[in-house]
Every structure is written in structure tokens, then in C-alpha cells.
Design a protein around this motif. Sequence first.
Motif, PDB file in Angstrom:
ATOM      1  N   VAL A  66       0.852  -1.188   0.000  1.00 51.52           N
ATOM      2  CA  VAL A  66       0.000   0.000   0.000  1.00 51.52           C
ATOM      3  C   VAL A  66       0.889   1.240   0.000  1.00 51.52           C
ATOM      4  CG1 VAL A  66      -1.786   1.264   1.254  1.00 51.52           C
ATOM      5  CG2 VAL A  66      -1.768  -1.242   1.299  1.00 51.52           C
ATOM      6  N   LYS A  67       0.666   2.124  -0.968  1.00 53.13           N
ATOM      7  CA  LYS A  67       1.316   3.438  -0.964  1.00 53.13           C
ATOM      8  C   LYS A  67       0.184   4.442  -0.991  1.00 53.13           C
ATOM      9  CE  LYS A  67       5.865   3.618  -3.150  1.00 53.13           C
ATOM     10  NZ  LYS A  67       6.773   3.801  -2.050  1.00 53.13           N
ATOM     11  N   LYS A  68      -0.123   4.945   0.166  1.00 53.44           N
ATOM     12  CA  LYS A  68      -1.348   5.740   0.349  1.00 53.44           C
ATOM     13  C   LYS A  68      -1.468   6.876  -0.663  1.00 53.44           C
ATOM     14  CE  LYS A  68      -4.133   6.266   4.423  1.00 53.44           C
ATOM     15  NZ  LYS A  68      -5.127   5.604   3.641  1.00 53.44           N
ATOM     16  N   ASP A  69      -2.591   6.887  -1.392  1.00 54.63           N
ATOM     17  CA  ASP A  69      -2.931   7.977  -2.311  1.00 54.63           C
ATOM     18  C   ASP A  69      -1.786   8.394  -3.235  1.00 54.63           C
ATOM     19  OD1 ASP A  69      -5.489   8.100  -1.220  1.00 54.63           O
ATOM     20  OD2 ASP A  69      -4.793   9.369   0.425  1.00 54.63           O
ATOM     21  N   TRP A  70      -1.066   7.418  -3.767  1.00 56.44           N
ATOM     22  CA  TRP A  70       0.110   7.747  -4.587  1.00 56.44           C
ATOM     23  C   TRP A  70      -0.222   8.599  -5.812  1.00 56.44           C
ATOM     24  CZ3 TRP A  70       0.393   6.379  -9.677  1.00 56.44           C
ATOM     25  CH2 TRP A  70      -0.454   5.368 -10.113  1.00 56.44           C
ATOM     26  N   ARG A  71      -1.443   8.479  -6.326  1.00 53.64           N
ATOM     27  CA  ARG A  71      -1.772   9.208  -7.566  1.00 53.64           C
ATOM     28  C   ARG A  71      -1.832  10.722  -7.392  1.00 53.64           C
ATOM     29  NH1 ARG A  71      -7.205   6.977  -9.934  1.00 53.64           N
ATOM     30  NH2 ARG A  71      -7.759   7.067  -7.740  1.00 53.64           N
ATOM     31  N   THR A  72      -1.941  11.162  -6.125  1.00 53.00           N
ATOM     32  CA  THR A  72      -2.049  12.605  -5.894  1.00 53.00           C
ATOM     33  C   THR A  72      -0.801  13.151  -5.206  1.00 53.00           C
ATOM     34  OG1 THR A  72      -3.246  12.053  -3.871  1.00 53.00           O
ATOM     35  CG2 THR A  72      -4.564  12.676  -5.772  1.00 53.00           C
ATOM     36  N   ASP A  73       0.232  12.320  -5.093  1.00 54.33           N
ATOM     37  CA  ASP A  73       1.403  12.702  -4.311  1.00 54.33           C
ATOM     38  C   ASP A  73       2.613  12.903  -5.248  1.00 54.33           C
ATOM     39  OD1 ASP A  73       3.740  12.626  -2.810  1.00 54.33           O
ATOM     40  OD2 ASP A  73       2.966  11.160  -1.382  1.00 54.33           O
ATOM     41  N   ASP A  74       3.060  14.135  -5.358  1.00 52.65           N
ATOM     42  CA  ASP A  74       4.150  14.455  -6.288  1.00 52.65           C
ATOM     43  C   ASP A  74       5.392  13.599  -6.075  1.00 52.65           C
ATOM     44  OD1 ASP A  74       2.644  16.271  -7.540  1.00 52.65           O
ATOM     45  OD2 ASP A  74       3.890  18.022  -7.076  1.00 52.65           O
ATOM     46  N   GLN A  75       5.700  13.363  -4.808  1.00 51.53           N
ATOM     47  CA  GLN A  75       6.915  12.600  -4.529  1.00 51.53           C
ATOM     48  C   GLN A  75       6.806  11.163  -5.067  1.00 51.53           C
ATOM     49  OE1 GLN A  75       7.812  13.088  -0.412  1.00 51.53           O
ATOM     50  NE2 GLN A  75       9.902  12.356  -0.670  1.00 51.53           N
ATOM     51  N   GLN A  76       5.630  10.586  -4.871  1.00 57.23           N
ATOM     52  CA  GLN A  76       5.413   9.221  -5.372  1.00 57.23           C
ATOM     53  C   GLN A  76       5.387   9.211  -6.901  1.00 57.23           C
ATOM     54  OE1 GLN A  76       5.621   6.826  -3.468  1.00 57.23           O
ATOM     55  NE2 GLN A  76       5.188   7.729  -1.470  1.00 57.23           N
ATOM     56  N   LEU A  77       4.803  10.250  -7.476  1.00 54.17           N
ATOM     57  CA  LEU A  77       4.732  10.307  -8.944  1.00 54.17           C
ATOM     58  C   LEU A  77       6.128  10.435  -9.537  1.00 54.17           C
ATOM     59  CD1 LEU A  77       1.546  12.512  -9.378  1.00 54.17           C
ATOM     60  CD2 LEU A  77       1.769  10.103  -9.973  1.00 54.17           C
ATOM     61  N   GLN A  78       6.972  11.114  -8.829  1.00 58.37           N
ATOM     62  CA  GLN A  78       8.374  11.219  -9.242  1.00 58.37           C
ATOM     63  C   GLN A  78       9.044   9.860  -9.154  1.00 58.37           C
ATOM     64  OE1 GLN A  78      10.977  13.862  -7.020  1.00 58.37           O
ATOM     65  NE2 GLN A  78      10.069  15.603  -8.067  1.00 58.37           N
ATOM     66  N   TYR A  79       8.802   9.204  -8.041  1.00 60.40           N
ATOM     67  CA  TYR A  79       9.385   7.888  -7.787  1.00 60.40           C
ATOM     68  C   TYR A  79       8.989   6.901  -8.894  1.00 60.40           C
ATOM     69  CZ  TYR A  79      10.041   3.400  -5.419  1.00 60.40           C
ATOM     70  OH  TYR A  79      10.386   2.120  -5.108  1.00 60.40           O
ATOM     71  N   PHE A  80       7.739   6.993  -9.352  1.00 61.39           N
ATOM     72  CA  PHE A  80       7.274   6.089 -10.401  1.00 61.39           C
ATOM     73  C   PHE A  80       7.599   6.599 -11.809  1.00 61.39           C
ATOM     74  CE2 PHE A  80       3.946   4.662  -7.162  1.00 61.39           C
ATOM     75  CZ  PHE A  80       4.601   3.478  -6.889  1.00 61.39           C
ATOM     76  N   GLY A  81       8.278   7.729 -11.893  1.00 58.54           N
ATOM     77  CA  GLY A  81       8.735   8.207 -13.204  1.00 58.54           C
ATOM     78  C   GLY A  81       7.716   9.003 -13.999  1.00 58.54           C
ATOM     79  N   TYR A  82       6.627   9.470 -13.353  1.00 53.07           N
ATOM     80  CA  TYR A  82       5.645  10.257 -14.097  1.00 53.07           C
ATOM     81  C   TYR A  82       6.047  11.727 -14.189  1.00 53.07           C
ATOM     82  CZ  TYR A  82       2.569   6.297 -13.950  1.00 53.07           C
ATOM     83  OH  TYR A  82       2.045   5.056 -14.127  1.00 53.07           O
ATOM     84  N   ILE A  83       6.726  12.221 -13.161  1.00 59.39           N
ATOM     85  CA  ILE A  83       7.232  13.581 -13.273  1.00 59.39           C
ATOM     86  C   ILE A  83       8.726  13.590 -13.025  1.00 59.39           C
ATOM     87  CG2 ILE A  83       5.155  14.988 -12.964  1.00 59.39           C
ATOM     88  CD1 ILE A  83       5.404  15.028 -10.107  1.00 59.39           C
ATOM     89  N   LYS A  84       9.373  14.507 -13.726  1.00 55.47           N
ATOM     90  CA  LYS A  84      10.833  14.527 -13.658  1.00 55.47           C
ATOM     91  C   LYS A  84      11.296  15.212 -12.385  1.00 55.47           C
ATOM     92  CE  LYS A  84      11.509  13.974 -18.516  1.00 55.47           C
ATOM     93  NZ  LYS A  84      10.448  14.568 -19.347  1.00 55.47           N
ATOM     94  N   LYS A  85      12.460  14.755 -11.919  1.00 58.14           N
ATOM     95  CA  LYS A  85      13.000  15.343 -10.683  1.00 58.14           C
ATOM     96  C   LYS A  85      13.570  16.721 -10.948  1.00 58.14           C
ATOM     97  CE  LYS A  85      13.581  11.100  -8.331  1.00 58.14           C
ATOM     98  NZ  LYS A  85      14.133   9.853  -8.599  1.00 58.14           N
TER      99      LYS A  85
END
Length: 293
Positions: A274-293
Motif C-alpha cells: 500500500v502506498k497511500k494515495d500515490w496518484r495525488t502525491d508528487d513525490q510518489q509520482l516522481q518515484y514512479f517516473g511520471y514527473i521529472k525530478k
Amino acid sequence: MFKTAFVTILGLPNAGKSTFLNAVLGEDLVITNPKAQTTRHRIKGILNDKDYQLVFSDTPGIIKESAYRLQDAMMGAVNESLDDADVVLLILDGQFPKIEEFEAYKDKITCPLVIAMNKVDLVQDQEKLQADIDRVKEYFGTELIFAVSAKENFNVSGIINALVDLAPEHPAFYDTDSISDENVRFLVSEMIREQILTQFKKEIPYSVEVSVTEYNEKEKLDEIFATVFVERDSQKGIMLGKGGAAIKNLGIASRKRIEEFIKKKVFLSLSIKVKKDWRTDDQQLQYFGYIKK
Ligand SMILES: Nc1nc2c(ncn2[C@@H]2O[C@H](COP(=O)(O)OP(=O)(O)O)[C@@H](O)[C@H]2O)c(=O)[nH]1
Ligand SMILES: [Mg+2]
């Protein structure tokens, strides 16, 4: 004279963009599904011929208003692919072209445009199709429009010829004997997500992310360890199923899909986190490669 072009595939969710790319490549490289928003990243697929290389970018379907951060990032991927394109290939659903949905994109397309009226295998009324084609031609100001069926591989070659005609003279950008420059870990994670889209309902398909944590290439079989991330504990329960039945089925179906693609035996181990609410969390989105660091 060698020609090469970056071709960005653009369209609404479910128009058949990913199916079209697979038809072009003759392999199920990218995942497809009746559910909208199956494709989340820009994914390159490469068609090689002795005279040309076409580098296709499959993209997420365009949506007018993003509902959460993940969708913002997906539309970012669409815009980035438009910026890099030599040619845009617009895929419309031939049954319902919905051209008005492209108002915001029309002016962003500054390179040549080729249009596919896809799913013509489902079109009953040929007169309406012809009228729609005329309307689309006029709206986008192009004559390069083709009636195709990605699913039945009808007239896909007509599109390829049109794209090659428009391609600039240039040496190949990528390795000429590979259909993709995506790494196998990413492709495998997508194949597991594809099976999740098929097997689970409601919010699960939209709430999962899959990550391959370990990939060991061995002589007889490849060993793959992957984690499925969900947003809530309740989703973890659904994914496990009664006595672990659901995850077991998912493992079997995913393994078969991967084996078909890599043409080799696979050992696959899946775990769920479980990664709580990852779809709305910038840090998680970065981790999954959706947004660049
Ligand atoms: N009948 C028919 N179905 C198609 C065709 N192309 C795609 N589909 C189906 O439309 C759905 C969405 O396809 P997909 O490629 O995932 O759409 P995308 O969201 O634009 O990438 C899938 O169920 C496909 O099998 C076609 O030419 N004919
Ligand atoms: Mg797609």
C-alpha cells in the motif's frame, strides 16, 4: 536515401492508439484495453525497414480536465511528444470522430498531420463515414486521411506509406534491429498492469502501479520479482482475493503474457504494497517516473 521520423500518436482515450502501434510493429509491445487511460506514459515503438525508421510515440489519451496529479503528468507526456514530432498521427474512432475535442490541440500541431479513421470494421453506415471523413479533412486542413482497422490490420500499410513520404531524410536515430528502446523491466511491469486491468473492476485498475524490483536473466528462465502498489488497505484485500486466489490468477496470467513477449520461460513473484494515495502525491509520482525530478 534513408528517411527517419518521430511520429507522435495522438487521440482520445480508447480510439485504438496502442492497438494501432502494435499492428504497425506486428507485436504486442504496448498494452491495450477497453478501459480508458490504459496508457499512462509516452512509450516509443520503432518500425525499421531498409529504407526508413519510424519512431512512434504512443501517448495517453487526451482528457480535457485532469482529475488528479497523475492525469496532469499524463497530459504533460502528450504535450512533450507533440513538441518532438516530425509528423503527428491522429487516431480517431471512425464511429464517433469527436473532432471538437481537439480544439485546444489543433494549434499545437505545427508539423504535417496524418489522420486515421480507426475501427472501420465496426462502422455500419458508409455514407456517414464518408461525410465524417470530409468534415475531418476540412476541420484539420489535411487530405491525408485513411479509413483503417488497427484490430484487423486493415489499411495500416496505407498510413505507413503516408508517414514515410513525409519523413525527413536522416540516418536512423535508434538501433535498427529493435522495436523499442524501453527497458524490459518497464515493459514487463506494463504487462502485469494490463492483466490487472483485465481481471479487476471499479477503481482497482486506476489505483495500481506496478514496479519490477528484480530481474534476473538466467539461461533457461528469467526470474522476475514485481510489486503491485495500491492506494488503500481495502484494495490490497481485493487484490489478494479469498485465500490468495486473485493474486494467484494474476500471477499466472501475467507470467503467460510475459513469456509470450520475451519468448522465454519466466518465474514470476508478485507482492502487494500500500502506498497511500500515490496518484495525488508528487513525490510518489516522481518515484514512479511520471514527473521529472
Ligand atoms: N473493433 C475494433 N476495435 C479496436 C480497434 N482498434 C482498437 N480497438 C479496441 O479498442 C479498445 C481500446 O484500444 P486501445 O488501443 O487500448 O486504445 P487507446 O486508449 O487509444 O490506446 C481495445 O479494446 C481495442 O481492442 C479496431 O480497429 N477495431
Ligand atoms: Mg493506449
